[in-house]
Design a protein around this motif. Structure first.
Motif, PDB file in Angstrom:
ATOM      1  N   TYR A  16     -20.651  20.892  -8.134  1.00  0.00           N
ATOM      2  CA  TYR A  16     -20.835  20.882  -9.574  1.00  0.00           C
ATOM      3  C   TYR A  16     -19.503  20.605 -10.252  1.00  0.00           C
ATOM      4  CZ  TYR A  16     -25.397  22.876  -8.631  1.00  0.00           C
ATOM      5  OH  TYR A  16     -26.668  23.078  -8.171  1.00  0.00           O
ATOM      6  N   ALA A  17     -19.540  20.383 -11.554  1.00  0.00           N
ATOM      7  CA  ALA A  17     -18.323  20.067 -12.288  1.00  0.00           C
ATOM      8  C   ALA A  17     -17.290  21.154 -12.061  1.00  0.00           C
ATOM      9  CB  ALA A  17     -18.643  19.940 -13.774  1.00  0.00           C
ATOM     10  N   GLY A  18     -16.092  20.740 -11.659  1.00  0.00           N
ATOM     11  CA  GLY A  18     -15.016  21.689 -11.452  1.00  0.00           C
ATOM     12  C   GLY A  18     -14.936  22.216 -10.038  1.00  0.00           C
ATOM     13  N   THR A  19     -16.011  22.137  -9.278  1.00  0.00           N
ATOM     14  CA  THR A  19     -16.034  22.658  -7.919  1.00  0.00           C
ATOM     15  C   THR A  19     -15.980  21.514  -6.910  1.00  0.00           C
ATOM     16  OG1 THR A  19     -17.353  24.573  -8.573  1.00  0.00           O
ATOM     17  CG2 THR A  19     -17.320  24.028  -6.246  1.00  0.00           C
ATOM     18  N   HIS A  20     -15.076  21.648  -5.940  1.00  0.00           N
ATOM     19  CA  HIS A  20     -14.948  20.642  -4.887  1.00  0.00           C
ATOM     20  C   HIS A  20     -15.153  21.306  -3.541  1.00  0.00           C
ATOM     21  CE1 HIS A  20     -13.387  17.667  -7.738  1.00  0.00           C
ATOM     22  NE2 HIS A  20     -12.655  18.641  -8.235  1.00  0.00           N
ATOM     23  N   SER A  21     -15.712  20.566  -2.598  1.00  0.00           N
ATOM     24  CA  SER A  21     -15.977  21.134  -1.282  1.00  0.00           C
ATOM     25  C   SER A  21     -15.490  20.210  -0.186  1.00  0.00           C
ATOM     26  CB  SER A  21     -17.479  21.402  -1.110  1.00  0.00           C
ATOM     27  OG  SER A  21     -18.204  20.185  -1.137  1.00  0.00           O
ATOM     28  N   LEU A  22     -15.040  20.824   0.904  1.00  0.00           N
ATOM     29  CA  LEU A  22     -14.667  20.107   2.122  1.00  0.00           C
ATOM     30  C   LEU A  22     -15.474  20.717   3.250  1.00  0.00           C
ATOM     31  CD1 LEU A  22     -12.896  18.186   3.805  1.00  0.00           C
ATOM     32  CD2 LEU A  22     -11.168  19.996   3.894  1.00  0.00           C
ATOM     33  N   LYS A  23     -16.236  19.902   3.973  1.00  0.00           N
ATOM     34  CA  LYS A  23     -17.088  20.395   5.049  1.00  0.00           C
ATOM     35  C   LYS A  23     -16.927  19.533   6.291  1.00  0.00           C
ATOM     36  CE  LYS A  23     -20.816  21.888   1.938  1.00  0.00           C
ATOM     37  NZ  LYS A  23     -22.252  21.761   1.629  1.00  0.00           N
ATOM     38  N   TYR A  24     -17.043  20.186   7.425  1.00  0.00           N
ATOM     39  CA  TYR A  24     -17.078  19.475   8.692  1.00  0.00           C
ATOM     40  C   TYR A  24     -18.337  19.887   9.439  1.00  0.00           C
ATOM     41  CZ  TYR A  24     -12.349  17.870   7.939  1.00  0.00           C
ATOM     42  OH  TYR A  24     -11.240  17.249   7.421  1.00  0.00           O
ATOM     43  N   PHE A  25     -19.021  18.903   9.991  1.00  0.00           N
ATOM     44  CA  PHE A  25     -20.246  19.134  10.736  1.00  0.00           C
ATOM     45  C   PHE A  25     -20.101  18.613  12.165  1.00  0.00           C
ATOM     46  CE2 PHE A  25     -21.683  19.054   6.376  1.00  0.00           C
ATOM     47  CZ  PHE A  25     -22.704  19.984   6.320  1.00  0.00           C
ATOM     48  N   TYR A  26     -20.595  19.390  13.121  1.00  0.00           N
ATOM     49  CA  TYR A  26     -20.647  18.968  14.522  1.00  0.00           C
ATOM     50  C   TYR A  26     -22.086  19.117  15.006  1.00  0.00           C
ATOM     51  CZ  TYR A  26     -15.612  20.137  14.450  1.00  0.00           C
ATOM     52  OH  TYR A  26     -14.283  20.245  14.140  1.00  0.00           O
ATOM     53  N   THR A  27     -22.528  18.165  15.802  1.00  0.00           N
ATOM     54  CA  THR A  27     -23.844  18.296  16.403  1.00  0.00           C
ATOM     55  C   THR A  27     -23.817  17.789  17.841  1.00  0.00           C
ATOM     56  OG1 THR A  27     -25.103  18.094  14.348  1.00  0.00           O
ATOM     57  CG2 THR A  27     -26.241  17.540  16.359  1.00  0.00           C
ATOM     58  N   ALA A  28     -24.244  18.627  18.762  1.00  0.00           N
ATOM     59  CA  ALA A  28     -24.434  18.232  20.156  1.00  0.00           C
ATOM     60  C   ALA A  28     -25.930  18.164  20.413  1.00  0.00           C
ATOM     61  CB  ALA A  28     -23.773  19.238  21.094  1.00  0.00           C
ATOM     62  N   GLY A 114     -16.083  24.917   6.430  1.00  0.00           N
ATOM     63  CA  GLY A 114     -15.325  24.287   5.366  1.00  0.00           C
ATOM     64  C   GLY A 114     -15.028  25.262   4.248  1.00  0.00           C
ATOM     65  N   CYS A 115     -14.660  24.708   3.103  1.00  0.00           N
ATOM     66  CA  CYS A 115     -14.261  25.553   1.971  1.00  0.00           C
ATOM     67  C   CYS A 115     -14.604  24.880   0.661  1.00  0.00           C
ATOM     68  CB  CYS A 115     -12.754  25.846   2.036  1.00  0.00           C
ATOM     69  SG  CYS A 115     -11.712  24.367   2.126  1.00  0.00           S
ATOM     70  N   GLU A 116     -14.583  25.674  -0.401  1.00  0.00           N
ATOM     71  CA  GLU A 116     -14.808  25.198  -1.762  1.00  0.00           C
ATOM     72  C   GLU A 116     -13.672  25.676  -2.656  1.00  0.00           C
ATOM     73  OE1 GLU A 116     -18.572  26.636  -3.063  1.00  0.00           O
ATOM     74  OE2 GLU A 116     -19.666  24.914  -2.268  1.00  0.00           O
ATOM     75  N   TRP A 117     -13.392  24.911  -3.670  1.00  0.00           N
ATOM     76  CA  TRP A 117     -12.323  25.257  -4.614  1.00  0.00           C
ATOM     77  C   TRP A 117     -12.717  24.767  -6.001  1.00  0.00           C
ATOM     78  CZ3 TRP A 117      -8.947  21.052  -6.374  1.00  0.00           C
ATOM     79  CH2 TRP A 117      -7.970  21.487  -7.273  1.00  0.00           C
ATOM     80  N   ASP A 118     -12.591  25.654  -6.973  1.00  0.00           N
ATOM     81  CA  ASP A 118     -12.873  25.315  -8.367  1.00  0.00           C
ATOM     82  C   ASP A 118     -11.562  24.940  -9.034  1.00  0.00           C
ATOM     83  OD1 ASP A 118     -13.342  25.446 -11.214  1.00  0.00           O
ATOM     84  OD2 ASP A 118     -15.206  26.514 -10.777  1.00  0.00           O
ATOM     85  N   ASP A 119     -11.421  23.687  -9.425  1.00  0.00           N
ATOM     86  CA  ASP A 119     -10.155  23.236 -10.005  1.00  0.00           C
ATOM     87  C   ASP A 119      -9.935  23.733 -11.428  1.00  0.00           C
ATOM     88  OD1 ASP A 119     -11.869  21.682 -11.503  1.00  0.00           O
ATOM     89  OD2 ASP A 119     -11.245  19.770 -10.649  1.00  0.00           O
TER      90      ASP A 119
END
Length: 345
Positions: A16-28, A114-119
């Protein structure tokens, strides 16, 4: 909840506005299935920016801003890390199959972190979750800083990981500091793209006069969108199914909401689909498509995962490089790889 076999969608952390996310996904994946044995995918603000699978054996950028912001060393490092993760996850899926007493069929072992950060407010959040067979397996409770699981088959892993307090503290530091630092870096790399705003196109679609009616919102960015239904001016929630957020090839998103209603009820009442995005509201009450092709939904796995897998949205996964080169996982996993974001089960 994890409800996708290929795309890991562990919780909805939308940008959402102001919120940024970084995610990593793994699948075997194991078994007779036409899908790479292992995939890794990274996403910023729900959009894939890098991808690896065990067929191509090469990490590649999924956005122009990543191509321009990092060099060959970054991708070489990511490739080697993902190759190591491939073997680690092959081991983990075998361990999971043994604990569930399974040998035949198609099986998946997944991870999302991952993580989220509100700028705007500086608020932070983090997530680390594992799944087996599309169901929750193990997750890290960040309030208690301990691993938990809803299934008895994961008890060995939970006890093992919780007894390693050094690893737990490594997670705390990584997710509260390192992950946020690299999220901020990636947001800066892609700011011209990530900070853009594109309004959705909204259509009501129906295959036949007796079919359900689908409200299709597509082409919007960022990903935060709300789709609701109105009946005769009042909010209507009955017999409504909201679809997952999906990526488009151009980096925008799409989402659907389907309402099950008889032709007579639709004719005798006024139904409207209301789509809210970035403070803008769009409404649609006229069915524009009647009969014909299915909805133009891009599979997440094709982009990315996407994830969500995944997703994944491309497909699913990741672990990244040395601290000066990218998003760095905590060090030292149980099987000797360079990341404890995915320890051996």
């Amino acid at each position: 909840m994890m409800r996708s076999v290929v795309l890991l969608l562990l919780g909805a952390h939308l940008a959402y506005a102001g919120t940024h996310s970084l995610k990593y996904f793994y699948t075997a994946v194991s078994g007779d299935i036409d899908f790479p044995e292992f995939t890794t995918v990274g996403l910023v603000d729900e959009g894939p920016f890098m991808y690896f699978d065990s067929n191509a054996m090469k990490a590649v950028p999924k956005t122009e801003w990543m191509r321009q912001s990092v060099g060959a060393d970054y991708w070489d490092s990511e490739t080697q890390t993902s190759i190591g993760n491939h073997q680690n996850f092959k081991n983990n899926i075998q361990i999971a199959k043994e604990r569930f007493n399974q040998s035949k069929g198609v099986h998946t072992y997944q991870q999302m972190y991952g993580c989220e950060w509100d700028d705007q407010t500086g608020a932070k959040d983090a997530f680390l979750q594992y799944g087996y067979h599309g169901e929750d397996f193990v997750s890290l409770d960040f309030k208690e800083m301990r691993f938990i699981s809803p299934v008895q088959q994961a008890s060995i892993s939970v006890q093992k990981w919780n007894n390693d307090r050094g690893k737990i503290e490594g997670h705390r530091n990584y997710f509260s500091t390192v992950c946020i630092e690299w999220l901020q870096k990636y947001v800066d790399y892609g700011k011209s793209s990530l900070q853009r705003k594109v309004s959705p196109q909204v259509s009501l679609l129906q295959k036949s006069s007796s079919s359900s009616v689908t409200c299709h919102a597509t082409g919007f960015y960022p990903s935060g969108v709300t789709i609701s239904w109105m009946k005769n001016g009042q909010e209507h929630h009955e017999d409504v199914d909201v679809g997952e957020l999906l990526p488009n090839e151009d980096g925008t998103f799409q989402k659907t909401s389907t309402i099950r209603v008889s032709p007579e009820e639709w004719k005798n009442n006024q139904f409207r689909c209301v789509v809210e995005h970035q403070g803008e509201t769009k409404e649609e009450e006229e069915i524009r498509t009647n009969g014909g092709d299915s909805l133009p939904i891009m599979p997440i796995v094709a982009v990315l995962i996407a994830v969500v897998l995944l997703i994944a949205i491309g497909a699913i996964g990741f672990v990244v490089y040395k601290k000066k080169q990218g998003f760095k996982p905590v060090s030292g996993s149980d099987d000797g790889s360079n990341s404890s974001a995915h320890p051996q089960a």
